[in-house]
Design a protein around this motif. Sequence first.
Motif, short mmCIF file in Angstrom:
data_model
loop_
_atom_site.label_atom_id
_atom_site.label_comp_id
_atom_site.label_asym_id
_atom_site.label_seq_id
_atom_site.Cartn_x
_atom_site.Cartn_y
_atom_site.Cartn_z
N GLN A 4 0.86 -1.18 0.00
CA GLN A 4 0.00 0.00 0.00
C GLN A 4 0.89 1.24 0.00
N SER A 6 1.53 5.33 -0.22
CA SER A 6 0.86 6.55 0.21
C SER A 6 1.86 7.69 0.25
N GLY A 7 1.32 8.91 0.43
CA GLY A 7 2.19 10.07 0.60
C GLY A 7 2.30 10.97 -0.60
N LEU A 19 7.26 9.44 0.20
CA LEU A 19 6.31 8.37 -0.05
C LEU A 19 6.60 7.21 0.88
N SER A 20 5.55 6.51 1.24
CA SER A 20 5.67 5.31 2.07
C SER A 20 5.01 4.15 1.35
N CYS A 21 5.50 2.98 1.63
CA CYS A 21 4.89 1.77 1.10
C CYS A 21 4.87 0.75 2.22
N THR A 77 7.89 -1.39 6.16
CA THR A 77 7.67 -0.19 5.36
C THR A 77 8.94 0.23 4.64
N THR A 119 0.66 5.95 -6.18
CA THR A 119 0.27 7.20 -5.56
C THR A 119 0.74 8.34 -6.47
#
Length: 125
Positions: A4, A6-7, A19-21, A77, A119
Amino acid sequence: VQLQASGGGLVQAGGSLRLSCAASGRTFSTYAMGWFRQAPGKEREFVGAVTGSGSSIYYADSVKGRFTISRDNAKNTVYLQMSSLKPEDTAVYYCAAALARSFTILQNLKNYDYWGQGTQVTVSS
């Protein structure tokens, strides 16, 4: 493994974004994690990757010196810190997981087993 990302968001040129995953599963540390991006009308391209242990990190020439990849295996992450952003960095950014170590393999999107949903990053001039 489920991923997932995001960011993403809108940022001015010269700005920064992280960004994070986040990954599910207990085997996160066995996977190398890659970041790719795809701009409208263009093919998906390699941005960078980090091996499972974090001991090796690779970058595309276009982002070297501006982007930094890191991972926290305790949190499952991986991060993509983007600085000095340019309008040409505008794209949908994807994270992906692969059972590999070498740069040659990790720069090829076909070698990745799992993908996040992407994202959007938009850099305005």
